[in-house]
Design a protein around this motif. Structure first.
Motif, PDB file in Angstrom:
ATOM      1  N   THR A  23       0.867  -1.177   0.000  1.00  0.00           N
ATOM      2  CA  THR A  23       0.000   0.000   0.000  1.00  0.00           C
ATOM      3  C   THR A  23       0.907   1.230   0.000  1.00  0.00           C
ATOM      4  OG1 THR A  23      -0.079   0.233   2.410  1.00  0.00           O
ATOM      5  CG2 THR A  23      -1.729  -1.240   1.394  1.00  0.00           C
ATOM      6  N   PRO A  24       0.384   2.399  -0.364  1.00  0.00           N
ATOM      7  CA  PRO A  24       1.216   3.607  -0.315  1.00  0.00           C
ATOM      8  C   PRO A  24       1.825   3.851   1.075  1.00  0.00           C
ATOM      9  CG  PRO A  24      -0.740   4.033  -1.623  1.00  0.00           C
ATOM     10  CD  PRO A  24      -0.922   2.660  -0.996  1.00  0.00           C
ATOM     11  N   ALA A  25       1.055   3.599   2.126  1.00  0.00           N
ATOM     12  CA  ALA A  25       1.573   3.801   3.487  1.00  0.00           C
ATOM     13  C   ALA A  25       2.683   2.798   3.795  1.00  0.00           C
ATOM     14  CB  ALA A  25       0.442   3.685   4.508  1.00  0.00           C
ATOM     15  N   GLU A  26       2.508   1.541   3.398  1.00  0.00           N
ATOM     16  CA  GLU A  26       3.546   0.532   3.622  1.00  0.00           C
ATOM     17  C   GLU A  26       4.822   0.901   2.864  1.00  0.00           C
ATOM     18  OE1 GLU A  26       0.725  -3.420   4.270  1.00  0.00           O
ATOM     19  OE2 GLU A  26       1.526  -2.978   2.283  1.00  0.00           O
ATOM     20  N   ALA A  27       4.671   1.354   1.625  1.00  0.00           N
ATOM     21  CA  ALA A  27       5.837   1.727   0.816  1.00  0.00           C
ATOM     22  C   ALA A  27       6.580   2.901   1.453  1.00  0.00           C
ATOM     23  CB  ALA A  27       5.402   2.075  -0.611  1.00  0.00           C
ATOM     24  N   ALA A  28       5.840   3.871   1.961  1.00  0.00           N
ATOM     25  CA  ALA A  28       6.465   5.037   2.586  1.00  0.00           C
ATOM     26  C   ALA A  28       7.213   4.641   3.861  1.00  0.00           C
ATOM     27  CB  ALA A  28       5.407   6.092   2.901  1.00  0.00           C
ATOM     28  N   LEU A  29       6.609   3.816   4.700  1.00  0.00           N
ATOM     29  CA  LEU A  29       7.276   3.403   5.932  1.00  0.00           C
ATOM     30  C   LEU A  29       8.453   2.486   5.626  1.00  0.00           C
ATOM     31  CD1 LEU A  29       7.379   3.662   8.975  1.00  0.00           C
ATOM     32  CD2 LEU A  29       5.752   1.760   9.140  1.00  0.00           C
ATOM     33  N   TRP A  30       8.322   1.634   4.615  1.00  0.00           N
ATOM     34  CA  TRP A  30       9.410   0.723   4.262  1.00  0.00           C
ATOM     35  C   TRP A  30      10.661   1.504   3.842  1.00  0.00           C
ATOM     36  CZ3 TRP A  30      11.464  -3.444   5.487  1.00  0.00           C
ATOM     37  CH2 TRP A  30      12.385  -4.115   4.684  1.00  0.00           C
ATOM     38  N   LYS A  31      10.473   2.639   3.159  1.00  0.00           N
ATOM     39  CA  LYS A  31      11.627   3.447   2.760  1.00  0.00           C
ATOM     40  C   LYS A  31      12.436   3.879   3.975  1.00  0.00           C
ATOM     41  CE  LYS A  31       9.910   5.276  -1.576  1.00  0.00           C
ATOM     42  NZ  LYS A  31       9.452   6.445  -2.310  1.00  0.00           N
ATOM     43  N   ILE A  32      11.776   4.029   5.112  1.00  0.00           N
ATOM     44  CA  ILE A  32      12.441   4.459   6.342  1.00  0.00           C
ATOM     45  C   ILE A  32      13.018   3.267   7.106  1.00  0.00           C
ATOM     46  CG2 ILE A  32      12.080   5.585   8.576  1.00  0.00           C
ATOM     47  CD1 ILE A  32       9.773   7.169   7.143  1.00  0.00           C
ATOM     48  N   LEU A  33      12.324   2.137   7.067  1.00  0.00           N
ATOM     49  CA  LEU A  33      12.733   0.980   7.867  1.00  0.00           C
ATOM     50  C   LEU A  33      13.765   0.085   7.177  1.00  0.00           C
ATOM     51  CD1 LEU A  33       9.272  -0.197   9.285  1.00  0.00           C
ATOM     52  CD2 LEU A  33      10.989   1.261  10.407  1.00  0.00           C
ATOM     53  N   GLN A  34      13.775   0.075   5.851  1.00  0.00           N
ATOM     54  CA  GLN A  34      14.653  -0.870   5.138  1.00  0.00           C
ATOM     55  C   GLN A  34      16.126  -0.567   5.396  1.00  0.00           C
ATOM     56  OE1 GLN A  34      13.959  -0.672   0.916  1.00  0.00           O
ATOM     57  NE2 GLN A  34      14.218   1.537   0.851  1.00  0.00           N
ATOM     58  N   ARG A  35      16.941  -1.571   5.160  1.00  0.00           N
ATOM     59  CA  ARG A  35      18.402  -1.470   5.298  1.00  0.00           C
ATOM     60  C   ARG A  35      18.824  -0.955   6.675  1.00  0.00           C
ATOM     61  NH1 ARG A  35      17.337   0.509   0.214  1.00  0.00           N
ATOM     62  NH2 ARG A  35      17.862   2.651   0.777  1.00  0.00           N
ATOM     63  N   SER A  36      18.091  -1.345   7.708  1.00  0.00           N
ATOM     64  CA  SER A  36      18.438  -1.022   9.102  1.00  0.00           C
ATOM     65  C   SER A  36      18.620   0.476   9.333  1.00  0.00           C
ATOM     66  CB  SER A  36      19.698  -1.778   9.530  1.00  0.00           C
ATOM     67  OG  SER A  36      19.532  -3.160   9.355  1.00  0.00           O
ATOM     68  N   GLN A  37      17.833   1.291   8.628  1.00  0.00           N
ATOM     69  CA  GLN A  37      17.990   2.745   8.727  1.00  0.00           C
ATOM     70  C   GLN A  37      17.465   3.327  10.038  1.00  0.00           C
ATOM     71  OE1 GLN A  37      17.529   4.940   4.702  1.00  0.00           O
ATOM     72  NE2 GLN A  37      16.078   3.236   4.653  1.00  0.00           N
ATOM     73  N   LEU A  38      16.519   2.645  10.685  1.00  0.00           N
ATOM     74  CA  LEU A  38      15.959   3.182  11.923  1.00  0.00           C
ATOM     75  C   LEU A  38      16.737   2.612  13.104  1.00  0.00           C
ATOM     76  CD1 LEU A  38      13.737   5.020  13.093  1.00  0.00           C
ATOM     77  CD2 LEU A  38      12.337   2.964  13.361  1.00  0.00           C
ATOM     78  N   ASP A  39      17.656   3.399  13.615  1.00  0.00           N
ATOM     79  CA  ASP A  39      18.459   3.036  14.792  1.00  0.00           C
ATOM     80  C   ASP A  39      19.147   1.681  14.659  1.00  0.00           C
ATOM     81  OD1 ASP A  39      17.426   5.415  15.681  1.00  0.00           O
ATOM     82  OD2 ASP A  39      16.402   4.604  17.412  1.00  0.00           O
ATOM     83  N   GLY A  40      19.504   1.298  13.436  1.00  0.00           N
ATOM     84  CA  GLY A  40      20.238   0.058  13.215  1.00  0.00           C
ATOM     85  C   GLY A  40      19.414  -1.211  13.334  1.00  0.00           C
ATOM     86  N   ARG A  41      18.094  -1.085  13.449  1.00  0.00           N
ATOM     87  CA  ARG A  41      17.231  -2.276  13.575  1.00  0.00           C
ATOM     88  C   ARG A  41      16.884  -2.819  12.207  1.00  0.00           C
ATOM     89  NH1 ARG A  41      17.992   0.478  18.134  1.00  0.00           N
ATOM     90  NH2 ARG A  41      17.294  -0.612  19.988  1.00  0.00           N
ATOM     91  N   LYS A  42      17.006  -4.135  12.053  1.00  0.00           N
ATOM     92  CA  LYS A  42      16.625  -4.801  10.804  1.00  0.00           C
ATOM     93  C   LYS A  42      15.142  -5.145  10.859  1.00  0.00           C
ATOM     94  CE  LYS A  42      17.641  -8.648   7.739  1.00  0.00           C
ATOM     95  NZ  LYS A  42      17.332  -7.850   6.572  1.00  0.00           N
ATOM     96  N   PHE A  43      14.408  -4.645   9.890  1.00  0.00           N
ATOM     97  CA  PHE A  43      12.988  -4.967   9.763  1.00  0.00           C
ATOM     98  C   PHE A  43      12.793  -5.820   8.529  1.00  0.00           C
ATOM     99  CE2 PHE A  43      12.547  -1.463  12.642  1.00  0.00           C
ATOM    100  CZ  PHE A  43      11.386  -1.722  13.342  1.00  0.00           C
ATOM    101  N   ARG A  44      11.808  -6.680   8.594  1.00  0.00           N
ATOM    102  CA  ARG A  44      11.375  -7.473   7.445  1.00  0.00           C
ATOM    103  C   ARG A  44       9.970  -7.018   7.086  1.00  0.00           C
ATOM    104  NH1 ARG A  44      13.319 -13.119  10.179  1.00  0.00           N
ATOM    105  NH2 ARG A  44      15.547 -12.718   9.915  1.00  0.00           N
ATOM    106  N   ARG A  45       9.664  -7.005   5.825  1.00  0.00           N
ATOM    107  CA  ARG A  45       8.297  -6.662   5.416  1.00  0.00           C
ATOM    108  C   ARG A  45       7.580  -7.931   4.994  1.00  0.00           C
ATOM    109  NH1 ARG A  45       8.739  -4.450  -0.702  1.00  0.00           N
ATOM    110  NH2 ARG A  45      10.624  -5.608  -1.146  1.00  0.00           N
ATOM    111  N   GLN A  46       6.303  -7.972   5.280  1.00  0.00           N
ATOM    112  CA  GLN A  46       5.451  -9.108   4.931  1.00  0.00           C
ATOM    113  C   GLN A  46       6.064 -10.415   5.436  1.00  0.00           C
ATOM    114  OE1 GLN A  46       2.635  -8.076   4.083  1.00  0.00           O
ATOM    115  NE2 GLN A  46       3.199  -6.021   3.479  1.00  0.00           N
ATOM    116  N   HIS A  47       6.369 -10.425   6.708  1.00  0.00           N
ATOM    117  CA  HIS A  47       6.946 -11.589   7.393  1.00  0.00           C
ATOM    118  C   HIS A  47       5.809 -12.326   8.087  1.00  0.00           C
ATOM    119  CE1 HIS A  47      10.038 -13.761   9.715  1.00  0.00           C
ATOM    120  NE2 HIS A  47       9.164 -13.707  10.698  1.00  0.00           N
ATOM    121  N   SER A  48       5.755 -13.638   7.934  1.00  0.00           N
ATOM    122  CA  SER A  48       4.651 -14.352   8.574  1.00  0.00           C
ATOM    123  C   SER A  48       5.095 -15.003   9.881  1.00  0.00           C
ATOM    124  CB  SER A  48       4.026 -15.389   7.641  1.00  0.00           C
ATOM    125  OG  SER A  48       4.914 -16.437   7.363  1.00  0.00           O
ATOM    126  N   VAL A  49       4.166 -14.974  10.822  1.00  0.00           N
ATOM    127  CA  VAL A  49       4.310 -15.663  12.107  1.00  0.00           C
ATOM    128  C   VAL A  49       3.019 -16.444  12.286  1.00  0.00           C
ATOM    129  CG1 VAL A  49       4.610 -15.437  14.597  1.00  0.00           C
ATOM    130  CG2 VAL A  49       5.779 -13.838  13.065  1.00  0.00           C
TER     131      VAL A  49
END
Length: 122
Positions: A23-49
């Motif tokens: 979604t546009p909101a997911e794409a916008a937030l992913w630009k910030i979260l990808q490549r450990s850009q937010l305080d060095g934390r690694k995020f995955r998108r569309q990860h299932s649990v």
């Protein structure tokens, strides 16, 4: 947490489709979260649990981020979200929910709330 609950093969194709159609909101937030850009934390998108596909997941923090569009604010959507949150919290995964519009209108507030929920300092 049992690894067999993460990214189960039966959901692989669905995860792939969701990653390709953010979604546009997911794409916008992913630009910030990808490549450990937010305080060095690694995020995955569309990860299932288990049976649920999370919008974003940070394994080191056991933190899920869900972005909610209009369908989440129906009775059925609210009930599904409560079930999902209970399931994840039983696995010690913290769930943060934001409305899609918050990503655009209050980006810094969203990021600050995510940071507030980091357990570890890096």
């Amino acid at each position: 947490m049992p690894s067999h609950l993460h990214n189960i093969p039966a959901l692989k194709e669905n995860r792939r489709k969701l990653r390709s159609n953010l979604t546009p909101a997911e794409a916008a937030l992913w630009k910030i979260l990808q490549r450990s850009q937010l305080d060095g934390r690694k995020f995955r998108r569309q990860h299932s649990v288990g049976p649920y596909i999370l919008d974003f997941y940070c394994p080191s923090e056991m933190l899920a981020i869900e972005l909610d569009g209009a369908h989440h604010f129906t009775d059925a959507g609210t009930e599904n979200d409560q079930e999902r949150t209970s399931f994840l919290e039983n696995l010690n995964i913290k769930v943060l929910r934001f409305e899609n519009k918050e990503v655009f209108e209050q980006t810094e507030g969203v990021l600050e709330e995510i940071r507030r929920n980091f357990k570890k300092q890096m």
